[in-house]
Design an enzyme around this catalytic site. Structure first.
Site, PDB file in Angstrom:
ATOM      1  N   ARG A 123       0.874  -1.175   0.000  1.00  0.00           N
ATOM      2  CA  ARG A 123       0.000   0.000   0.000  1.00  0.00           C
ATOM      3  C   ARG A 123       0.909   1.223   0.000  1.00  0.00           C
ATOM      4  O   ARG A 123       2.124   1.113   0.096  1.00  0.00           O
ATOM      5  CB  ARG A 123      -1.027  -0.008   1.136  1.00  0.00           C
ATOM      6  CG  ARG A 123      -0.710  -0.725   2.396  1.00  0.00           C
ATOM      7  CD  ARG A 123       0.388  -0.111   3.219  1.00  0.00           C
ATOM      8  NE  ARG A 123       0.163   1.317   3.430  1.00  0.00           N
ATOM      9  CZ  ARG A 123       1.086   2.204   3.671  1.00  0.00           C
ATOM     10  NH1 ARG A 123       2.367   1.843   3.742  1.00  0.00           N
ATOM     11  NH2 ARG A 123       0.816   3.467   3.842  1.00  0.00           N
ATOM     12  N   ALA A 173       0.925   5.160  -2.141  1.00  0.00           N
ATOM     13  CA  ALA A 173       0.772   5.492  -3.560  1.00  0.00           C
ATOM     14  C   ALA A 173       1.957   5.049  -4.438  1.00  0.00           C
ATOM     15  O   ALA A 173       1.761   4.351  -5.441  1.00  0.00           O
ATOM     16  CB  ALA A 173       0.508   7.000  -3.689  1.00  0.00           C
ATOM     17  N   GLN A 181      -2.241   2.410  10.055  1.00  0.00           N
ATOM     18  CA  GLN A 181      -0.944   2.427   9.351  1.00  0.00           C
ATOM     19  C   GLN A 181       0.112   3.198  10.141  1.00  0.00           C
ATOM     20  O   GLN A 181       1.303   2.933  10.014  1.00  0.00           O
ATOM     21  CB  GLN A 181      -1.093   3.065   7.959  1.00  0.00           C
ATOM     22  CG  GLN A 181      -1.834   2.219   6.945  1.00  0.00           C
ATOM     23  CD  GLN A 181      -3.290   2.584   6.875  1.00  0.00           C
ATOM     24  OE1 GLN A 181      -3.884   2.977   7.874  1.00  0.00           O
ATOM     25  NE2 GLN A 181      -3.892   2.472   5.705  1.00  0.00           N
ATOM     26  N   ASP A 206      -1.980  10.934  -1.956  1.00  0.00           N
ATOM     27  CA  ASP A 206      -2.363   9.896  -2.921  1.00  0.00           C
ATOM     28  C   ASP A 206      -2.698  10.475  -4.281  1.00  0.00           C
ATOM     29  O   ASP A 206      -2.597   9.794  -5.306  1.00  0.00           O
ATOM     30  CB  ASP A 206      -3.538   9.094  -2.373  1.00  0.00           C
ATOM     31  CG  ASP A 206      -3.057   8.222  -1.219  1.00  0.00           C
ATOM     32  OD1 ASP A 206      -3.038   8.716  -0.083  1.00  0.00           O
ATOM     33  OD2 ASP A 206      -2.647   7.086  -1.493  1.00  0.00           O
ATOM     34  N   ASN A 256      -5.453  12.488   0.674  1.00  0.00           N
ATOM     35  CA  ASN A 256      -4.551  11.635   1.461  1.00  0.00           C
ATOM     36  C   ASN A 256      -5.394  10.876   2.479  1.00  0.00           C
ATOM     37  O   ASN A 256      -6.626  11.047   2.550  1.00  0.00           O
ATOM     38  CB  ASN A 256      -3.470  12.486   2.142  1.00  0.00           C
ATOM     39  CG  ASN A 256      -2.361  11.617   2.737  1.00  0.00           C
ATOM     40  OD1 ASN A 256      -1.846  10.722   2.071  1.00  0.00           O
ATOM     41  ND2 ASN A 256      -2.007  11.851   3.991  1.00  0.00           N
ATOM     42  N   LYS A 257      -4.745  10.048   3.263  1.00  0.00           N
ATOM     43  CA  LYS A 257      -5.438   9.187   4.236  1.00  0.00           C
ATOM     44  C   LYS A 257      -6.443   9.964   5.069  1.00  0.00           C
ATOM     45  O   LYS A 257      -6.157  11.079   5.512  1.00  0.00           O
ATOM     46  CB  LYS A 257      -4.383   8.534   5.136  1.00  0.00           C
ATOM     47  CG  LYS A 257      -4.907   7.580   6.176  1.00  0.00           C
ATOM     48  CD  LYS A 257      -5.790   6.497   5.604  1.00  0.00           C
ATOM     49  CE  LYS A 257      -5.127   5.699   4.508  1.00  0.00           C
ATOM     50  NZ  LYS A 257      -6.058   4.802   3.783  1.00  0.00           N
TER      51      LYS A 257
HETATM   52  O1  MRU Z   1      -4.471   3.277   2.239  1.00  0.00           O
HETATM   53  P1  MRU Z   1      -2.985   3.457   2.184  1.00  0.00           P
HETATM   54  O2  MRU Z   1      -2.270   2.857   3.345  1.00  0.00           O
HETATM   55  O3  MRU Z   1      -2.434   3.012   0.846  1.00  0.00           O
HETATM   56  O4  MRU Z   1      -2.784   5.031   2.263  1.00  0.00           O
HETATM   57  C1  MRU Z   1      -1.499   5.576   2.203  1.00  0.00           C
HETATM   58  C2  MRU Z   1      -1.478   7.048   2.313  1.00  0.00           C
HETATM   59  O5  MRU Z   1      -2.487   7.696   2.455  1.00  0.00           O
HETATM   60  C3  MRU Z   1      -0.139   7.712   2.147  1.00  0.00           C
HETATM   61  O6  MRU Z   1      -0.080   8.887   2.901  1.00  0.00           O
HETATM   62  C4  MRU Z   1       0.060   8.083   0.668  1.00  0.00           C
HETATM   63  O7  MRU Z   1      -0.172   6.965  -0.140  1.00  0.00           O
HETATM   64  C5  MRU Z   1       1.418   8.623   0.406  1.00  0.00           C
HETATM   65  S1  MRU Z   1       2.660   7.358   0.467  1.00  0.00           S
HETATM   66  C6  MRU Z   1       4.161   8.073   0.106  1.00  0.00           C
END
Ligand code: MRU
Length: 359
Positions: free
Chosen positions: A48, A50, A200, A241, A251-252
């Site tokens: 997981r 991006a 996470q 993302d 983003n998350k």
């Molecule tokens: O759902 P996830 O764990 O894939 O979400 C990840 C995020 O939101 C990160 O902040 C984003 O992908 C940036 S990773 C460099």
């Protein structure tokens, strides 16, 4: 220190990665050996973040082309992999890059070219993240100079989710400055949001910072506002993302609330942003699809029992509905800077257009 790679090839050119659903208590290496295994790893969140899902998608397309390199198969596999997760634009970016590279080639040359391109995406990711980390480290050092006298000790930086090496091939984006500052002995302490529902922050960010010896403390998602009010946060750094053409950031889920609190307290809010995460075809936040994930991620929590085994427990009453949007949208106006591999830029349409005109 250079953090270990999250995706690597062994001596037999097998594509290996860690199963992130097993961290932090078990380090299980899995092999990605087919398009189906890449697609599954992305959708089940064994991988997981991006940039990492972009890299895995690229290898998935290469595996698919080994099986069938026709135009029809290429299109089918592209769409199949793209459907595995909708919000992070790096997946589409990487698939498009591989498809554009192989489409002009004869079918016999396509699989090898795709494999090479996937490798190039991984190498470029490492260099990109190191550059982002270096720009963020410069910003943090300037921040430390501004506050000296008012408060001494390690610089306190809050982060949300995991935009670390586990979300990329190495270094990460939002966490990269901590590894670089650690190399030069600059004191920094990271407030790690737990990041419900999948945790996470608590399970992945805390694990990788711990592995690297970076000082950190896990906090409940809702503690950040209080810490900012008490003057215990010098800066916020998050990943992204997808960034729209006007600088709005997906983003998350939970990122937006941190941005609001940071603005209320005059704290810089930096978005670590590889240029591959900027989607100029999304005019603004309204154009970004937000992934709705299984409500079970919210109603249940997985953890370790006293005997060392792991278990999943239910945390909401039987019969209560649960809704689980995985990402949220932070308006560009709340972002202090998008920190790209080319340097920090304002989160504005003009600055984003200029970035792509220059590079
Ligand atoms: O759902 P996830 O764990 O894939 O979400 C990840 C995020 O939101 C990160 O902040 C984003 O992908 C940036 S990773 C460099």
């Amino acid at each position: 220190m250079t953090p270990a790679r999250t995706l690597w090839l062994d001596e037999r050119s097998r594509v290996l990665t860690l199963d992130q659903t097993r961290l932090p208590f078990e380090q299980v290496t899995i092999e990605l050996d087919s398009l189906a295994s890449c697609r599954y790893a992305i959708s089940a969140m064994q991988v997981r973040g991006a940039p990492l899902i972009g890299a895995v998608g690229a290898y998935g397309l290469a595996f698919g082309l080994r099986h069938d390199a026709s135009d029809e198969a290429l299109q089918h596999d592209f769409e199949d992999l793209l459907a595995s997760r909708p919000t992070a634009v790096n997946l589409r970016w990487a698939l498009q890059r591989v498809a554009d590279r192989v489409r002009p080639l004869p079918s016999t040359a396509r699989a090898a070219a795709a494999w090479h391109e996937a490798g190039a995406i991984c190498e470029e990711d490492v260099a990109c993240n190191r550059a982002i980390g270096s720009h963020l480290a410069t910003l943090l050092r300037a921040q430390a100079q501004r506050r000296d006298g008012a408060r001494t000790g390690a610089l306190d930086v809050l982060t949300h989710c995991n935009a670390g090496r586990l979300a990329t091939i190495a270094y990460g984006t939002a966490l990269a400055p901590f590894y670089l500052l650690d190399e030069i002995g600059f004191p920094v302490h990271v407030w790690v949001d737990e990041t419900r529902p999948r945790n996470q922050g608590a399970s992945l960010t805390a694990w990788e910072l711990g592995q690297a010896g970076v000082a950190h403390t896990v906090i409940a998602d809702n503690a950040g506002g209080l810490l900012m009010m008490q003057g215990r946060v010098d800066a916020v750094i998050v990943g992204c993302d997808r960034v729209a053409a006007n600088g709005d950031v997906a983003n998350k889920v939970g990122t937006y609330l941190k941005a609001l609190a940071a603005r209320a307290h005059g704290i810089p809010f930096y978005v670590a942003c590889p240029s591959s995460t900027i989607d100029r075809s999304s005019a603004d936040a309204a154009a970004i699809e937000i992934e709705a994930r299984d409500a079970r991620e919210l109603s249940h929590v997985r953890g370790r029992l006293a005997d060392g085994s792991s278990a999943e427990v239910q945390v909401i009453p039987d019969g209560s509905a649960a809704f689980n949007p995985a990402f949220d949208l932070t308006p560009a106006a709340l972002v202090t800077a998008l920190v790209t591999e080319h340097g920090p830029i304002p989160a504005t349409s003009a600055a984003i257009a200029a970035l792509f005109a220059e590079h």
